[in-house]
Motif scaffolding. Structure first.
Motif, mmCIF file in Angstrom:
data_model
loop_
_atom_site.group_PDB
_atom_site.id
_atom_site.type_symbol
_atom_site.label_atom_id
_atom_site.label_comp_id
_atom_site.label_asym_id
_atom_site.label_seq_id
_atom_site.Cartn_x
_atom_site.Cartn_y
_atom_site.Cartn_z
ATOM 1 N N UNK A 141 0.826 -1.208 0.000
ATOM 2 C CA UNK A 141 0.000 0.000 0.000
ATOM 3 C C UNK A 141 0.864 1.262 0.000
ATOM 4 N N UNK A 142 1.928 1.247 0.795
ATOM 5 C CA UNK A 142 2.813 2.414 0.848
ATOM 6 C C UNK A 142 3.512 2.640 -0.489
ATOM 7 N N UNK A 143 3.897 1.547 -1.139
ATOM 8 C CA UNK A 143 4.522 1.663 -2.458
ATOM 9 C C UNK A 143 3.527 2.234 -3.470
ATOM 10 N N UNK A 144 2.289 1.765 -3.406
ATOM 11 C CA UNK A 144 1.260 2.249 -4.328
ATOM 12 C C UNK A 144 0.965 3.736 -4.084
ATOM 13 N N UNK A 145 0.934 4.150 -2.826
ATOM 14 C CA UNK A 145 0.722 5.574 -2.510
ATOM 15 C C UNK A 145 1.855 6.426 -3.082
ATOM 16 N N UNK A 146 3.067 5.922 -2.955
ATOM 17 C CA UNK A 146 4.226 6.650 -3.476
ATOM 18 C C UNK A 146 4.129 6.797 -4.982
ATOM 19 N N UNK A 147 3.733 5.720 -5.666
ATOM 20 C CA UNK A 147 3.601 5.776 -7.125
ATOM 21 C C UNK A 147 2.475 6.724 -7.527
ATOM 22 N N UNK A 148 1.370 6.686 -6.775
ATOM 23 C CA UNK A 148 0.245 7.581 -7.073
ATOM 24 C C UNK A 148 0.671 9.041 -6.925
ATOM 25 N N UNK A 149 1.474 9.316 -5.907
ATOM 26 C CA UNK A 149 1.959 10.690 -5.691
ATOM 27 C C UNK A 149 2.847 11.146 -6.838
ATOM 28 N N UNK A 150 3.457 10.176 -7.524
ATOM 29 C CA UNK A 150 4.327 10.498 -8.648
ATOM 30 C C UNK A 150 3.598 10.535 -9.979
ATOM 31 N N UNK A 151 2.279 10.414 -9.936
ATOM 32 C CA UNK A 151 1.498 10.540 -11.160
ATOM 33 C C UNK A 151 1.083 9.245 -11.810
ATOM 34 N N UNK A 152 1.430 8.104 -11.213
ATOM 35 C CA UNK A 152 1.023 6.804 -11.756
ATOM 36 C C UNK A 152 -0.418 6.522 -11.317
ATOM 37 N N UNK A 153 -1.271 6.134 -12.244
ATOM 38 C CA UNK A 153 -2.667 5.830 -11.902
ATOM 39 C C UNK A 153 -2.752 4.418 -11.315
ATOM 40 N N UNK A 154 -3.402 4.297 -10.165
ATOM 41 C CA UNK A 154 -3.501 3.012 -9.469
ATOM 42 C C UNK A 154 -4.971 2.624 -9.351
ATOM 43 N N UNK A 155 -5.259 1.366 -9.682
ATOM 44 C CA UNK A 155 -6.614 0.833 -9.589
ATOM 45 C C UNK A 155 -6.568 -0.467 -8.780
ATOM 46 N N UNK A 156 -7.379 -0.555 -7.718
ATOM 47 C CA UNK A 156 -7.437 -1.772 -6.889
ATOM 48 C C UNK A 156 -8.873 -2.271 -6.849
ATOM 49 N N UNK A 195 -10.689 1.788 7.193
ATOM 50 C CA UNK A 195 -9.679 2.844 7.285
ATOM 51 C C UNK A 195 -8.540 2.601 6.294
ATOM 52 N N UNK A 196 -8.184 1.352 6.100
ATOM 53 C CA UNK A 196 -7.107 0.999 5.167
ATOM 54 C C UNK A 196 -7.459 1.453 3.753
ATOM 55 N N UNK A 197 -8.699 1.136 3.327
ATOM 56 C CA UNK A 197 -9.139 1.523 1.986
ATOM 57 C C UNK A 197 -9.303 3.045 1.892
ATOM 58 N N UNK A 198 -9.793 3.656 2.959
ATOM 59 C CA UNK A 198 -10.000 5.106 2.956
ATOM 60 C C UNK A 198 -8.679 5.849 2.766
ATOM 61 N N UNK A 199 -7.618 5.353 3.399
ATOM 62 C CA UNK A 199 -6.309 5.995 3.271
ATOM 63 C C UNK A 199 -5.768 5.865 1.848
ATOM 64 N N UNK A 200 -6.046 4.714 1.211
ATOM 65 C CA UNK A 200 -5.628 4.533 -0.180
ATOM 66 C C UNK A 200 -6.364 5.508 -1.093
ATOM 67 N N UNK A 201 -7.668 5.654 -0.859
ATOM 68 C CA UNK A 201 -8.465 6.581 -1.669
ATOM 69 C C UNK A 201 -7.996 8.021 -1.470
ATOM 70 N N UNK A 202 -7.674 8.356 -0.227
ATOM 71 C CA UNK A 202 -7.199 9.708 0.092
ATOM 72 C C UNK A 202 -5.902 10.015 -0.643
ATOM 73 N N UNK A 203 -5.122 8.965 -0.900
ATOM 74 C CA UNK A 203 -3.847 9.134 -1.610
ATOM 75 C C UNK A 203 -4.032 9.214 -3.122
ATOM 76 N N UNK A 204 -5.293 9.182 -3.567
ATOM 77 C CA UNK A 204 -5.563 9.293 -4.994
ATOM 78 C C UNK A 204 -5.664 7.973 -5.719
ATOM 79 N N UNK A 205 -5.751 6.878 -4.965
ATOM 80 C CA UNK A 205 -5.851 5.549 -5.557
ATOM 81 C C UNK A 205 -7.318 5.189 -5.754
ATOM 82 N N UNK A 206 -7.632 4.639 -6.918
ATOM 83 C CA UNK A 206 -8.994 4.203 -7.227
ATOM 84 C C UNK A 206 -9.234 2.825 -6.628
ATOM 85 N N UNK A 207 -10.243 2.688 -5.773
ATOM 86 C CA UNK A 207 -10.512 1.433 -5.063
ATOM 87 C C UNK A 207 -11.979 1.053 -5.227
ATOM 88 N N UNK A 208 -12.220 -0.209 -5.588
ATOM 89 C CA UNK A 208 -13.588 -0.735 -5.678
ATOM 90 C C UNK A 208 -13.618 -2.121 -5.054
#
Length: 390
Positions: free
Chosen positions: A71-86, A99-112
């Motif tokens: 998750x931390x790696x995915x957040x880092x990539x999202x911050x760098x402009x990489x689009x993430x879909x989970x 809370x885990x999913x909410x933090x990913x969404x807050x980081x700009x990651x698309x979660x379904x």
């Protein structure tokens, strides 16, 4: 060629495509990943190198050390402009907090979430998205039996344990674009916005690399196609059938087909866990052992930690790797993701892995098996009554 008579191979691309109703994608490189933590290392390294997008679809995505690190790696990539879909399965990842999913969404990651529980349709919850798939930049794809959790990686804080014995595969080439289309279908089904079309690599029938068949089942029709291909493969193998599965609750039809394969001269070997994480399914499967052993099917129990791989090799040339077990849940209810590879050299790699596992396994002999205790036989008969729901 045999005594001047041409013998048609049992498995050929046109025939497999006809049976399954879909086409192979050629021009791919394939890497089998199965030991010494190489699978998760390859996954983390590939995601770290992603430039455009990463798509993940998993049955289990846990918030343990492995899940948090990813998750931390995915957040880092999202911050760098990489689009993430989970896309995660609601039942399989039930213990992962909101809370885990909410933090990913807050980081700009698309979660379904797939198959969320609904009070208006509680039986709907029996269906699972059991696929395991990672797609990177339309160039790389990972699939297999793994999930995102410590036991699959072999990570245990302050404890030393083996990872579960699993098999994964890294695919590079046009097949990554084909599998991205499969992910997009699931993503749209569960409310996600369409992926940008420019992300999808162009599919080609270039045969300079290995031909790969995507075997994805996300509907009743898809599961029928999966079963049809599996049954065809068992019925047409002439030399050998090597099956590895974590959960084995065979139908009457499958028992008869495996028995018939032995009769026509094929070597049939079945590799199952000695210790299972689902004891009910384990006992239900053991109820079929006596009949299979009498028919000449060779059964092995893996002595390592827990066997979780799902692979099949037919005649040393036609291989299937993915998420589907040989049980009713996988073949009748779940959404599953597998790939088929028709290649003798890759088939030999699969056999080599199978042989390595056999060295760490117990061969069940009929004369010993029939002497097992009455209590064990009762458990087998009891859980076999529920094998369609295990």
């Amino acid at each position: 060629m045999y005594d001047g008579i041409y013998i048609k191979p049992a498995f050929e691309i046109p025939e497999i495509e006809k049976i399954y109703g879909s086409s192979f994608t050629g021009g791919n490189s394939v890497h089998l990943l199965w030991k010494n933590g190489e699978l998760f290392k390859a996954i983390f390294d590939s995601i770290a190198g992603a430039e455009r997008f990463v798509c993940l679809e998993f049955y289990i995505f846990r918030n343990d050390e492995t899940g948090i690190e990813l998750a931390e790696l995915l957040k880092k990539k999202a911050a760098g402009g990489v689009r993430i879909y989970i896309l995660y399965d609601h039942f399989g990842s039930f213990g992962t907090p909101r809370k885990f999913w909410a933090e990913l969404k807050k980081a700009g990651i698309n979660v379904r979430a797939s198959y969320p529980f609904k009070w208006t349709a509680p039986l709907h919850y029996a269906r699972r998205d059991h696929k395991k798939l990672i797609l990177i930049d339309g160039k790389k794809a990972f699939t297999g039996g793994l999930n995102i959790a410590n036991e699959y990686r072999g990570y245990y804080f302050k404890r030393h344990k083996e990872a579960w014995r699993d098999t994964g595969i890294l695919l590079e080439g046009p097949i990554a674009g084909t599998l991205l289309s499969e992910f997009n279908k699931s993503w749209l089904l569960w409310g996600g916005k369409p992926l940008e079309s420019r992300n999808v690599s162009r599919v080609t029938r270039n045969w300079n690399g290995l031909p790969v068949l995507p075997i994805f089942a996300s509907s009743s029709r898809g599961r029928r196609r999966l079963r049809r291909l599996l049954y065809y493969s068992i019925n047409h193998a002439r030399k050998s059938i090597f099956l590895t599965t974590a959960y084995f609750t065979p139908s009457r039809r499958m028992i008869e087909m495996l028995s018939e394969a032995v009769k026509r001269g094929a070597i049939v070997r079945l590799l199952l866990p000695l210790k299972s994480d689902v004891l009910a399914a384990d006992y239900a499967g053991r109820a079929s052992f006596t009949e299979l052993l009498k028919a000449g099917v060779q059964i092995y129990n893996y002595k390592g930690r827990i066997l979780h791989a799902k692979t099949a090799v037919f005649d040393g040339c036609w291989s299937i790797i993915g998420s589907a077990n040989l049980d009713f849940q996988s073949l009748r209810w779940n959404d599953e993701g597998n790939v088929g590879i028709l290649d003798k050299n890759f088939g030999q790699q699969m056999i080599d892995v199978f042989d390595e596992d056999i060295k760490n396994s117990i061969n069940i002999k009929l004369e010993q098996w029939i002497k097992r205790g009455l209590c064990e036989k009762i458990k087998e008969r009891f859980f076999a009554l529920f094998r369609r729901r295990l």
